[in-house]
Design a protein around this motif. Structure first.
Motif, PDB file in Angstrom:
ATOM      1  N   THR A  84       1.339   5.874 -15.326  1.00 60.59           N
ATOM      2  CA  THR A  84       2.009   6.052 -13.807  1.00 60.59           C
ATOM      3  C   THR A  84       2.902   4.755 -13.596  1.00 60.59           C
ATOM      4  O   THR A  84       3.919   4.763 -13.340  1.00 60.59           O
ATOM      5  CB  THR A  84       0.991   6.323 -12.658  1.00 60.59           C
ATOM      6  OG1 THR A  84       0.330   7.418 -12.753  1.00 60.59           O
ATOM      7  CG2 THR A  84       2.032   6.428 -11.251  1.00 60.59           C
ATOM      8  N   ARG A  88       6.683   4.563 -13.596  1.00 66.66           N
ATOM      9  CA  ARG A  88       7.409   3.871 -12.279  1.00 66.66           C
ATOM     10  C   ARG A  88       8.357   2.607 -12.819  1.00 66.66           C
ATOM     11  O   ARG A  88       9.448   2.373 -12.083  1.00 66.66           O
ATOM     12  CB  ARG A  88       6.352   3.142 -11.477  1.00 66.66           C
ATOM     13  CG  ARG A  88       5.720   4.135 -10.617  1.00 66.66           C
ATOM     14  CD  ARG A  88       4.835   3.391  -9.917  1.00 66.66           C
ATOM     15  NE  ARG A  88       5.035   2.870  -8.816  1.00 66.66           N
ATOM     16  CZ  ARG A  88       4.421   1.575  -8.519  1.00 66.66           C
ATOM     17  NH1 ARG A  88       3.192   1.244  -9.296  1.00 66.66           N
ATOM     18  NH2 ARG A  88       4.695   0.471  -7.656  1.00 66.66           N
ATOM     19  N   ASP A 405      -0.248   5.950  -7.750  1.00 72.74           N
ATOM     20  CA  ASP A 405      -0.733   7.353  -7.845  1.00 72.74           C
ATOM     21  C   ASP A 405      -0.160   8.290  -6.872  1.00 72.74           C
ATOM     22  O   ASP A 405       0.216   7.640  -5.526  1.00 72.74           O
ATOM     23  CB  ASP A 405      -2.090   7.344  -8.208  1.00 72.74           C
ATOM     24  CG  ASP A 405      -2.963   7.043  -7.211  1.00 72.74           C
ATOM     25  OD1 ASP A 405      -2.644   7.209  -5.895  1.00 72.74           O
ATOM     26  OD2 ASP A 405      -4.154   6.620  -7.543  1.00 72.74           O
ATOM     27  N   GLU A 434       7.788  13.240  -8.220  1.00 74.06           N
ATOM     28  CA  GLU A 434       6.345  13.265  -8.387  1.00 74.06           C
ATOM     29  C   GLU A 434       6.128  14.759  -8.653  1.00 74.06           C
ATOM     30  O   GLU A 434       6.145  15.821  -7.940  1.00 74.06           O
ATOM     31  CB  GLU A 434       5.508  12.916  -6.854  1.00 74.06           C
ATOM     32  CG  GLU A 434       5.620  11.649  -6.442  1.00 74.06           C
ATOM     33  CD  GLU A 434       4.516  10.860  -7.267  1.00 74.06           C
ATOM     34  OE1 GLU A 434       3.876  11.431  -8.239  1.00 74.06           O
ATOM     35  OE2 GLU A 434       4.293   9.379  -7.248  1.00 74.06           O
TER      36      GLU A 434
END
Length: 496
Positions: A84, A88, A405, A434
C-alpha cells in the motif's frame, strides 16, 4: 497471472494484448525495451530479460522502443496489492511529488524513512523513486512529442522537467538523439495549432464507457460539468488558475482522449493523474473478474458488464462535500443540493472564458459558512458538517491523503463531524481510489442481494464480501447497476 520468463516469452511470441503493460521485454542485444505487443521481430529467449515496469527497464540501462512506444501501454499493476505504501507513493509521484521535491520529503509524507522507501521500490517496482519519476517525465514528453505540436521548450515544461537544458541532456542520453528528431518535419519547434492539448490515455480493455457516462451524467452539476453525447466536460481549478477538460472514448485505441485547456503547462502531469483517477484507468478487469465471479450472485453481473469501472472524482474535497449532501436522499435530490451550493458559493467564469455550457467552479472551502450553506435548504446538522469539513480541510490540506491501509483511512475520515461509515467509504472509494472500500449499510446493495424476500444485514453483507477482497468497490458498482436495472418503483435511497 504467473509471469515467469517462459510465460512472458510465450506472450511476446503471441503478441498477446492481455499482457500489455504487465511486463516489458529488455532486449540485451539492442539495449531496447518493448511492450509484449511490439510488432518488431521477436528476439531469442536468451537475449531477453523481463521486468515489471518501464522504470525498471530504464534503471537497467535500456531505452524505450520507438515502434511499440512504451508510453502507450496501459498502467502496470505489478505492484498492486503488494504494498500500500508503494501504491500511495506512485500516486504522489504521478501527481508530480518529485518534480520539485525530494525523496526524503516524499518518504516523510508517507510516514517512513527514505532508505526504507527506496528498498520498497526496488522490491516492488524494480527501480528507485527518482528513476520512476524520471521515467514518467520522459514517457510523457515522448507522448507529447508524438501527439501534439507543442514547442520543445513547452514539452519540457509540461512533462515536469525544470529546465530545457536538463530535458535535452536526459533525452539525448536515453534515446541517443535530440527530442525534435522524433517528429521529423512535423512541427519540430513551432507554436501549437490549437489552444488545448489533446492526449490519448490508455486503459486495459474492456471499458464500459456508457456506464461511466451514465453514472457521471445523472450526477452532473449544471454549469460545473456536463455529459453531452459521447463526451464528458467540466471546469477545473488548480491554485489560482482555471481551465476545462473534455474526455471522449476511442475504443479502437483502447484509450480515452482528453483535451485539456489550462494556462499552466507545468500542471499537465497533475491534471493527467486526476483524469486517470476520475475514469479509473488503472483498473485490471481480468483480476476483478476472477475475484468477483466466484460469488454466484456477482458472476452474471460481471459477465454482463466486464468493463465496469469505479468512477472517481476530480477533487477529494468536492467528493466529500457531495457525499455529505447525499446522505439519506436520492441521487436527484443530492444533485439539486449540489447545484444550489455551486450556484450560491461557486465562482462564475469570466464571460470571455470560452467554455460553452460551463460557467461555474466548485466552491472553495473558505466560502463555506453556516449561514450560506444552511440557505441552500438542508438539515442544520448536515450544514454544520459541511462547514466543519471545510474548516478541517483549510487547516490540513492533506486531510484526504490515503493512509497506510483502508482501515486507517476510514478511521481518519470518520473522525470528521457528520461523516459516518457509509460516507467515509464513499469518499475512500470515489476520491481516494480505495479498491476495497465497501458500503455495507447501503440499502441498494442489500436490496440487490435479497434472498427469499429477505435483505442481508450490514453485518451479513460484510461477512459475505470478505471473499470479494481486494475488489469490493467494484462489487458495489455491479450491485448498484443491478439494483438500478431492476428497481422500477420510486424509493428513498442514498445518493451514490
Amino acid at each position: 497471472m504467473n509471469l515467469t520468463p517462459d510465460t512472458c516469452y510465450r506472450a511476446l511470441l503471441a503478441r498477446d494484448p492481455r499482457y500489455d503493460g504487465r511486463f516489458f521485454t529488455c532486449v540485451k542485444s539492442t539495449r531496447i525495451y518493448c511492450r509484449p505487443v511490439c510488432p518488431a521481430p521477436p528476439p531469442k529467449l536468451e537475449h531477453c530479460a523481463f521486468v515489471a515496469s518501464a522504470a525498471a527497464a530504464q534503471a537497467a540501462g535500456f531505452r524505450p522502443c520507438l515502434r511499440c512506444r512504451p508510453e502507450s501501454a496501459p498502467d502496470s499493476a505489478a505492484w498492486a496489492g503488494t504494498s500500500t505504501t508503494v501504491a500511495r507513493a506512485l500516486r504522489l509521484i504521478e501527481e508530480g511529488a518529485l518534480d520539485g521535491g525530494s525523496v526524503e520529503a516524499l518518504a516523510d509524507r508517507l510516514g517512513l524513512g527514505a532508505r526504507q522507501l527506496r528498498r520498497l521500490f526496488l522490491r516492488h517496482v524494480g527501480a528507485a523513486p527518482v528513476v520512476v519519476a524520471q521515467t514518467r517525465r520522459l514517457l510523457l514528453a515522448k507522448q507529447l512529442l508524438h501527439q501534439t505540436d507543442l514547442p520543445i521548450t513547452e514539452v519540457a515544461l509540461a512533462s515536469g522537467f525544470g529546465s530545457v537544458r536538463r530535458f535535452n541532456e536526459i533525452f539525448r542520453r536515453l534515446y541517443g538523439r535530440a527530442p525534435g528528431t522524433l517528429r521529423g518535419r512535423r512541427g519540430a519547434d513551432r507554436a501549437p495549432t490549437r489552444p488545448d492539448i489533446s492526449l490519448l490515455l490508455p486503459y486495459r480493455p474492456p471499458y464500459d464507457w456508457q456506464a461511466m457516462l451514465g453514472f457521471l451524467g445523472v450526477r452532473a452539476v449544471r454549469g460545473l460539468e456536463v455529459v453531452d453525447g459521447n463526451r464528458y466536460r467540466r471546469t477545473i481549478r488548480l491554485g489560482a488558475e482555471i481551465g476545462e477538460i473534455a474526455v471522449t472514448h476511442v475504443p479502437g485505441e483502447a484509450a480515452l482522449r482528453v483535451s485539456i485547456r489550462f494556462p499552466r503547462l507545468d500542471a499537465l502531469p497533475g491534471i493527467i493523474a486526476r483524469v486517470r483517477r476520475l475514469f479509473d484507468l488503472a483498473a485490471d478487469p481480468e483480476a476483478i473478474r476472477r475475484a468477483l465471479s466466484r460469488d454466484e450472485a456477482l458472476a452474471p453481473l460481471v459477465q454482463a458488464r466486464p468493463g465496469l469501472r469505479v468512477p472517481g472524482g476530480w477533487d477529494a474535497f468536492e467528493v466529500a462535500v457531495r457525499g455529505i449532501l447525499g446522505q439519506q436522499v436520492t441521487v436527484g435530490a443530492a444533485t439539486r443540493l449540489a447545484e444550489r451550493l455551486v450556484d450560491r458559493l461557486g465562482d462564475r467564469l469570466p464571460e470571455d472564458a470560452g467554455v460553452p455550457g460551463l460557467d461555474r467552479l466548485f466552491p472553495l472551502p473558505e466560502r463555506f459558512t453556516l449561514e450560506t450553506v444552511a440557505a441552500i435548504g438542508m438539515p442544520g446538522a448536515r450544514a454544520a458538517a459541511l462547514v466543519q469539513l471545510a474548516s478541517a480541510y483549510r487547516a490540513e490540506p492533506r486531510l484526504f491523503d490515503r493512509r497506510h491501509d483502508l482501515a486507517e483511512t476510514i478511521a481518519r475520515l470518520r473522525d470528521l463531524p457528520g461523516i459516518g461509515d457509509w460516507t467515509a467509504h464513499y469518499i475512500a472509494m470515489r476520491a481516494l481510489q480505495e479498491n476495497d472500500a465497501f458500503l455495507a449499510s447501503d440499502v441498494a446493495l442489500q436490496r440487490a442481494l435479497v434472498v427469499d424476500g429477505r435483505r442481508p444485514t450490514a453485518r451479513g453483507l460484510l461477512a459475505r464480501a470478505e471473499a470479494w477482497r481486494p475488489w469490493r468497490a467494484y462489487a458495489v458498482m455491479h450491485l448498484w447497476h443491478a439494483d438500478a436495472a431492476t428497481a422500477s418503483r420510486p424509493s428513498l435511497r442514498r445518493a451514490r
